[in-house]
Scaffold this motif. Structure first.
Motif, PDB file in Angstrom:
ATOM      1  N   GLU A 184       4.269   9.823  -9.814  1.00 26.50           N
ATOM      2  CA  GLU A 184       3.745  10.016 -11.164  1.00 26.50           C
ATOM      3  C   GLU A 184       3.171  11.415 -11.334  1.00 26.50           C
ATOM      4  O   GLU A 184       3.367  12.072 -12.371  1.00 26.50           O
ATOM      5  CB  GLU A 184       2.676   8.968 -11.462  1.00 26.50           C
ATOM      6  N   LYS A 185       2.463  11.889 -10.335  1.00 27.22           N
ATOM      7  CA  LYS A 185       1.879  13.235 -10.399  1.00 27.22           C
ATOM      8  C   LYS A 185       2.963  14.300 -10.489  1.00 27.22           C
ATOM      9  O   LYS A 185       2.877  15.222 -11.317  1.00 27.22           O
ATOM     10  CB  LYS A 185       1.000  13.478  -9.163  1.00 27.22           C
ATOM     11  N   LEU A 186       3.999  14.185  -9.658  1.00 24.46           N
ATOM     12  CA  LEU A 186       5.095  15.148  -9.686  1.00 24.46           C
ATOM     13  C   LEU A 186       5.853  15.087 -11.003  1.00 24.46           C
ATOM     14  O   LEU A 186       6.242  16.115 -11.576  1.00 24.46           O
ATOM     15  CB  LEU A 186       6.059  14.880  -8.524  1.00 24.46           C
ATOM     16  N   PHE A 187       6.048  13.863 -11.503  1.00 26.90           N
ATOM     17  CA  PHE A 187       6.774  13.677 -12.759  1.00 26.90           C
ATOM     18  C   PHE A 187       6.016  14.314 -13.921  1.00 26.90           C
ATOM     19  O   PHE A 187       6.598  15.032 -14.744  1.00 26.90           O
ATOM     20  CB  PHE A 187       6.982  12.184 -13.005  1.00 26.90           C
ATOM     21  N   HIS A 216       0.824  -1.205   0.000  1.00 23.49           N
ATOM     22  CA  HIS A 216       0.000   0.000   0.000  1.00 23.49           C
ATOM     23  C   HIS A 216       0.862   1.261   0.000  1.00 23.49           C
ATOM     24  O   HIS A 216       0.604   2.208  -0.769  1.00 23.49           O
ATOM     25  CB  HIS A 216      -0.922   0.005   1.219  1.00 23.49           C
ATOM     26  N   ASP A 217       1.889   1.272   0.833  1.00 22.12           N
ATOM     27  CA  ASP A 217       2.762   2.443   0.917  1.00 22.12           C
ATOM     28  C   ASP A 217       3.467   2.694  -0.419  1.00 22.12           C
ATOM     29  O   ASP A 217       3.604   3.844  -0.857  1.00 22.12           O
ATOM     30  CB  ASP A 217       3.799   2.257   2.023  1.00 22.12           C
ATOM     31  N   LEU A 218       3.907   1.620  -1.072  1.00 20.19           N
ATOM     32  CA  LEU A 218       4.585   1.768  -2.365  1.00 20.19           C
ATOM     33  C   LEU A 218       3.628   2.280  -3.439  1.00 20.19           C
ATOM     34  O   LEU A 218       4.004   3.090  -4.285  1.00 20.19           O
ATOM     35  CB  LEU A 218       5.199   0.433  -2.797  1.00 20.19           C
ATOM     36  N   ASP A 219       2.375   1.806  -3.406  1.00 17.35           N
ATOM     37  CA  ASP A 219       1.373   2.289  -4.370  1.00 17.35           C
ATOM     38  C   ASP A 219       1.119   3.781  -4.196  1.00 17.35           C
ATOM     39  O   ASP A 219       1.032   4.530  -5.175  1.00 17.35           O
ATOM     40  CB  ASP A 219       0.065   1.510  -4.212  1.00 17.35           C
ATOM     41  N   VAL A 220       0.977   4.207  -2.945  1.00 16.11           N
ATOM     42  CA  VAL A 220       0.747   5.627  -2.667  1.00 16.11           C
ATOM     43  C   VAL A 220       1.943   6.462  -3.140  1.00 16.11           C
ATOM     44  O   VAL A 220       1.786   7.518  -3.769  1.00 16.11           O
ATOM     45  CB  VAL A 220       0.488   5.852  -1.166  1.00 16.11           C
ATOM     46  N   THR A 221       3.144   5.979  -2.852  1.00 28.21           N
ATOM     47  CA  THR A 221       4.349   6.697  -3.252  1.00 28.21           C
ATOM     48  C   THR A 221       4.473   6.763  -4.763  1.00 28.21           C
ATOM     49  O   THR A 221       4.867   7.793  -5.326  1.00 28.21           O
ATOM     50  CB  THR A 221       5.599   6.021  -2.651  1.00 28.21           C
ATOM     51  N   ALA A 222       4.126   5.663  -5.449  1.00 32.20           N
ATOM     52  CA  ALA A 222       4.197   5.632  -6.911  1.00 32.20           C
ATOM     53  C   ALA A 222       3.240   6.640  -7.533  1.00 32.20           C
ATOM     54  O   ALA A 222       3.589   7.353  -8.483  1.00 32.20           O
ATOM     55  CB  ALA A 222       3.895   4.227  -7.419  1.00 32.20           C
ATOM     56  N   ARG A 223       2.010   6.722  -6.997  1.00 32.68           N
ATOM     57  CA  ARG A 223       1.032   7.680  -7.533  1.00 32.68           C
ATOM     58  C   ARG A 223       1.502   9.119  -7.323  1.00 32.68           C
ATOM     59  O   ARG A 223       1.339   9.976  -8.192  1.00 32.68           O
ATOM     60  CB  ARG A 223      -0.340   7.456  -6.886  1.00 32.68           C
ATOM     61  N   ARG A 262       7.101   9.646 -20.772  1.00 36.80           N
ATOM     62  CA  ARG A 262       6.093   8.771 -20.171  1.00 36.80           C
ATOM     63  C   ARG A 262       6.586   8.287 -18.819  1.00 36.80           C
ATOM     64  O   ARG A 262       7.777   8.351 -18.513  1.00 36.80           O
ATOM     65  CB  ARG A 262       5.727   7.603 -21.070  1.00 36.80           C
ATOM     66  N   PHE A 263       5.644   7.803 -18.034  1.00 39.11           N
ATOM     67  CA  PHE A 263       5.924   7.305 -16.682  1.00 39.11           C
ATOM     68  C   PHE A 263       5.412   5.880 -16.589  1.00 39.11           C
ATOM     69  O   PHE A 263       4.320   5.567 -17.056  1.00 39.11           O
ATOM     70  CB  PHE A 263       5.221   8.190 -15.649  1.00 39.11           C
TER      71      PHE A 263
END
Length: 277
Positions: free
Chosen positions: A87-90, A77-84, A102-103
């Motif tokens: 992606e937004k910052l990228f 869960h923590d990794l999913d939140v961090t990935a999202r 692309r991301f």
């Protein structure tokens, strides 16, 4: 001296939890400067899940009462939140690029993932985490090792960058060291001075270097640095102190990337390690 400007096509930014946001901005700036495509990859290393499944594996929670078993669901869960979030910052940083970007979220062993996505015409950029604790983790070690095992050039970015302007330095260990060509291409694009630090016992012809620069409108300084091997990267970093550079280019030797990490840490500038011809 047969010098061609860089032939990189793409910048691959390897992202992991704890990577500073400034690394994304640097990746976008470099992709724009060199007209490169940009690929951001958030690495969800399955090795962490394998570790979490070991019954006696523990994680240290400084604010949560010491050592605890690793919770696989919580970790995912923590990794999913961090990935999202990444992606937004990228996407926000990359939207101004004229080139394609692309991301992706990659799942699998880190070494296999980096090897699968990288090509010889890539630069793989690795941003060191901001905290010392994160920099000494096994995950960051795996990421660095995977990058330097790939066929791509590797750029190591320190957590704190001292300068965003200044000379581009090529560390030449041979008369036709390809670091000179790559550094020259970057210096031309950035409208900066090129400094060739000659550590191959003055085996480089000074007149040919100056003629190369004059033909391209590029200011070049040729500095004799004496013979400093990759194992003595601290001495090399100290030799660069008076240059006030903002990027160092090295040619990869049979090393694990440790010299690049040392120079990046000592000089607080990105270090680009390219493949020998």
């Amino acid at each position: 001296m047969p010098i061609e400007l860089h032939n990189f096509k793409r910048l691959v930014l390897g992202l992991q939890p704890g990577a500073p946001e400034r690394t994304m901005r640097l990746a976008v700036d470099l992709a724009e400067l060199l007209n490169l495509e940009l690929l951001g990859i958030f690495l969800k290393d399955t090795s962490l899940h394998n570790l979490a499944n070991i019954p006696f594996a523990r994680e240290l929670r400084p604010l949560g009462g010491g050592w605890h078993p690793i919770d696989v669901k919580e970790l995912s869960h923590d990794l999913d939140v961090t990935a999202r979030s990444a992606e937004k910052l990228f996407a926000e940083a990359a939207k101004r690029l004229p080139t394609q970007w692309r991301f992706e979220v990659a799942r699998g062993p880190m070494a296999a993932t980096i090897a699968a996505v990288s090509q010889t015409s890539d630069i793989v950029m690795i941003g060191e985490p901001g905290s010392v604790a994160e920099r000494v983790t096994q995950q960051f070690s795996w990421l660095i090792e995977a990058a330097f095992r790939s066929a791509a050039a590797v750029m190591v970015v320190p957590p704190q960058i001292a300068r965003v302007q200044g000379p581009i330095v090529a560390v030449a260990t041979a008369p036709n060291d390809p670091s000179i060509a790559v550094a020259a291409g970057i210096a031309l694009a950035a409208n900066e001075e090129l400094v060739v630090v000659d550590i191959c016992e003055n085996a480089i012809d000074d007149a040919r270097i100056l003629a190369f620069g004059a033909a391209r409108g590029l200011t070049i300084r040729h500095i004799i640095g004496g013979r400093i091997t990759g194992a003595n990267a601290v001495s090399l970093a100290h030799a660069l102190r008076a240059l006030h550079e903002h990027l160092v280019v090295l040619t990869r030797s049979a090393s694990d990337g440790q010299p690049a990490l040392i120079i990046a840490a000592e000089r607080r500038v990105p270090v680009l390690v390219i493949e020998p011809r």
